[in-house]
Design a protein around this motif. Structure first.
Motif, PDB file in Angstrom:
ATOM      1  N   GLN A  35       0.832  -1.207   0.000  1.00 49.95           N
ATOM      2  CA  GLN A  35       0.000   0.000   0.000  1.00 49.95           C
ATOM      3  C   GLN A  35       0.870   1.262   0.000  1.00 49.95           C
ATOM      4  N   GLU A  36       1.940   1.239   0.779  1.00 47.36           N
ATOM      5  CA  GLU A  36       2.811   2.414   0.847  1.00 47.36           C
ATOM      6  C   GLU A  36       3.561   2.623  -0.462  1.00 47.36           C
ATOM      7  N   ILE A  37       4.034   1.550  -1.071  1.00 48.76           N
ATOM      8  CA  ILE A  37       4.727   1.655  -2.366  1.00 48.76           C
ATOM      9  C   ILE A  37       3.756   2.200  -3.420  1.00 48.76           C
ATOM     10  N   ARG A  38       2.518   1.680  -3.440  1.00 48.47           N
ATOM     11  CA  ARG A  38       1.506   2.179  -4.376  1.00 48.47           C
ATOM     12  C   ARG A  38       1.268   3.675  -4.180  1.00 48.47           C
ATOM     13  N   ARG A  39       1.150   4.082  -2.920  1.00 54.77           N
ATOM     14  CA  ARG A  39       0.890   5.488  -2.613  1.00 54.77           C
ATOM     15  C   ARG A  39       2.036   6.370  -3.120  1.00 54.77           C
ATOM     16  N   ARG A  40       3.256   5.940  -2.851  1.00 53.23           N
ATOM     17  CA  ARG A  40       4.417   6.740  -3.258  1.00 53.23           C
ATOM     18  C   ARG A  40       4.581   6.783  -4.775  1.00 53.23           C
ATOM     19  N   LEU A  41       4.343   5.662  -5.457  1.00 55.10           N
ATOM     20  CA  LEU A  41       4.410   5.668  -6.927  1.00 55.10           C
ATOM     21  C   LEU A  41       3.400   6.649  -7.507  1.00 55.10           C
ATOM     22  N   ARG A  42       2.208   6.643  -6.943  1.00 53.37           N
ATOM     23  CA  ARG A  42       1.142   7.532  -7.427  1.00 53.37           C
ATOM     24  C   ARG A  42       1.518   9.001  -7.186  1.00 53.37           C
ATOM     25  N   LEU A  43       1.990   9.303  -5.963  1.00 55.62           N
ATOM     26  CA  LEU A  43       2.312  10.692  -5.625  1.00 55.62           C
ATOM     27  C   LEU A  43       3.529  11.222  -6.379  1.00 55.62           C
ATOM     28  N   GLU A  44       4.582  10.419  -6.428  1.00 54.01           N
ATOM     29  CA  GLU A  44       5.837  10.905  -6.998  1.00 54.01           C
ATOM     30  C   GLU A  44       5.906  10.790  -8.523  1.00 54.01           C
ATOM     31  N   PHE A  45       5.251   9.759  -9.082  1.00 53.40           N
ATOM     32  CA  PHE A  45       5.386   9.524 -10.515  1.00 53.40           C
ATOM     33  C   PHE A  45       4.056   9.493 -11.262  1.00 53.40           C
ATOM     34  N   THR A  48       0.908   3.661 -11.388  1.00 54.03           N
ATOM     35  CA  THR A  48       0.364   2.583 -10.569  1.00 54.03           C
ATOM     36  C   THR A  48       1.421   1.490 -10.427  1.00 54.03           C
ATOM     37  N   LEU A  49       1.224   0.615  -9.443  1.00 52.88           N
ATOM     38  CA  LEU A  49       2.136  -0.510  -9.276  1.00 52.88           C
ATOM     39  C   LEU A  49       2.113  -1.438 -10.497  1.00 52.88           C
ATOM     40  N   PRO A  50       0.942  -1.725 -11.094  1.00 53.73           N
ATOM     41  CA  PRO A  50       0.954  -2.535 -12.320  1.00 53.73           C
ATOM     42  C   PRO A  50       1.746  -1.877 -13.465  1.00 53.73           C
ATOM     43  N   GLN A  51       1.673  -0.558 -13.586  1.00 50.58           N
ATOM     44  CA  GLN A  51       2.456   0.118 -14.619  1.00 50.58           C
ATOM     45  C   GLN A  51       3.953  -0.029 -14.333  1.00 50.58           C
ATOM     46  N   PHE A  52       4.331   0.117 -13.070  1.00 53.36           N
ATOM     47  CA  PHE A  52       5.726  -0.078 -12.672  1.00 53.36           C
ATOM     48  C   PHE A  52       6.180  -1.494 -13.024  1.00 53.36           C
ATOM     49  N   ASP A  53       5.346  -2.482 -12.717  1.00 50.49           N
ATOM     50  CA  ASP A  53       5.682  -3.879 -13.011  1.00 50.49           C
ATOM     51  C   ASP A  53       5.835  -4.120 -14.510  1.00 50.49           C
ATOM     52  N   LEU A  54       4.957  -3.534 -15.305  1.00 46.25           N
ATOM     53  CA  LEU A  54       5.053  -3.685 -16.764  1.00 46.25           C
ATOM     54  C   LEU A  54       6.355  -3.083 -17.284  1.00 46.25           C
ATOM     55  N   LEU A  55       6.667  -1.879 -16.833  1.00 47.28           N
ATOM     56  CA  LEU A  55       7.913  -1.246 -17.264  1.00 47.28           C
ATOM     57  C   LEU A  55       9.130  -2.043 -16.816  1.00 47.28           C
ATOM     58  N   ALA A  56       9.067  -2.627 -15.624  1.00 46.74           N
ATOM     59  CA  ALA A  56      10.182  -3.440 -15.126  1.00 46.74           C
ATOM     60  C   ALA A  56      10.422  -4.636 -16.049  1.00 46.74           C
ATOM     61  N   HIS A 125      12.061   3.267  -5.782  1.00 47.57           N
ATOM     62  CA  HIS A 125      11.469   2.046  -5.224  1.00 47.57           C
ATOM     63  C   HIS A 125      12.460   1.359  -4.284  1.00 47.57           C
ATOM     64  N   GLU A 126      13.700   1.248  -4.728  1.00 56.45           N
ATOM     65  CA  GLU A 126      14.725   0.610  -3.903  1.00 56.45           C
ATOM     66  C   GLU A 126      14.949   1.387  -2.610  1.00 56.45           C
ATOM     67  N   SER A 127      15.023   2.714  -2.699  1.00 55.24           N
ATOM     68  CA  SER A 127      15.245   3.509  -1.484  1.00 55.24           C
ATOM     69  C   SER A 127      14.032   3.430  -0.553  1.00 55.24           C
ATOM     70  N   TRP A 128      12.826   3.365  -1.101  1.00 55.53           N
ATOM     71  CA  TRP A 128      11.629   3.230  -0.267  1.00 55.53           C
ATOM     72  C   TRP A 128      11.661   1.906   0.496  1.00 55.53           C
ATOM     73  N   LEU A 129      12.033   0.831  -0.202  1.00 49.67           N
ATOM     74  CA  LEU A 129      12.109  -0.469   0.465  1.00 49.67           C
ATOM     75  C   LEU A 129      13.164  -0.476   1.562  1.00 49.67           C
ATOM     76  N   GLN A 130      14.305   0.150   1.288  1.00 44.49           N
ATOM     77  CA  GLN A 130      15.343   0.245   2.325  1.00 44.49           C
ATOM     78  C   GLN A 130      14.808   0.990   3.533  1.00 44.49           C
ATOM     79  N   GLU A 131      14.106   2.079   3.291  1.00 39.81           N
ATOM     80  CA  GLU A 131      13.531   2.865   4.378  1.00 39.81           C
ATOM     81  C   GLU A 131      12.484   2.060   5.149  1.00 39.81           C
ATOM     82  N   LEU A 132      11.602   1.379   4.414  1.00 38.58           N
ATOM     83  CA  LEU A 132      10.527   0.630   5.057  1.00 38.58           C
ATOM     84  C   LEU A 132      11.045  -0.598   5.814  1.00 38.58           C
ATOM     85  N   MET A 133      12.184  -1.126   5.404  1.00 39.35           N
ATOM     86  CA  MET A 133      12.748  -2.312   6.047  1.00 39.35           C
ATOM     87  C   MET A 133      13.834  -1.970   7.061  1.00 39.35           C
ATOM     88  N   GLU A 134      14.042  -0.673   7.272  1.00 42.27           N
ATOM     89  CA  GLU A 134      15.056  -0.240   8.232  1.00 42.27           C
ATOM     90  C   GLU A 134      14.792  -0.901   9.584  1.00 42.27           C
TER      91      GLU A 134
END
Length: 144
Positions: A35-45, A48-56, A125-134
């Protein structure tokens, strides 16, 4: 009021249903992070998470992917892949064309704008995960 998934298990004696409690906690944490990753993708870029996954997926394949393979890799049904692909194409992040081998097959390729945007998204995305898993120590095994 949000119900804690572990509350569903109810009161048990020590050691009872420990695996179920752990599973439910993992689900809860996974949902919160998603939910937090989805929120940040929407706000910053504005994505959506599915769009991020497709681009990945497309970023990994210089020759592109047919929509069936893209659907499989992103675990989305064939019918549900078209909308996100069209939106990404409209935004200039990818291109679609018919396959040279089979005119019935559509191949999606990441466009330069998509590659550049995805690089920024992936870094965030990587920095968000690092922050969330701190504070999570990967070397410490879970209690048994």
């Amino acid at each position: 009021m949000s119900l804690d998934l572990e509350a569903v298990v109810g009161d048990t004696q020590d050691g009872k249903k420990q695996e179920l409690r752990l599973w439910l906690r993992l689900l809860s944490v996974s949902k919160l992070i998603s939910q937090e990753i989805r929120r940040r993708l929407r706000l910053e870029f504005g994505a959506t998470l599915p769009q991020f996954d497709l681009l990945a997926q497309l970023n990994r394949e210089s020759d592109g992917l047919n929509l069936g393979e893209l659907s499989k890799r992103t675990m989305v049904t064939n019918g549900n892949i078209t909308g996100p692909v069209e939106r990404l194409e409209d935004d200039g992040f990818l291109t679609r064309e018919q396959s040279n081998e089979d005119r019935r097959v559509t191949v999606a390729r990441i466009a330069p704008k998509g590659r550049n945007t995805f690089a920024r998204m992936a870094q965030a995305h990587e920095s968000w995960l690092q922050e969330l898993m701190e504070g999570v120590d990967a070397a410490t095994p879970p209690p048994r």
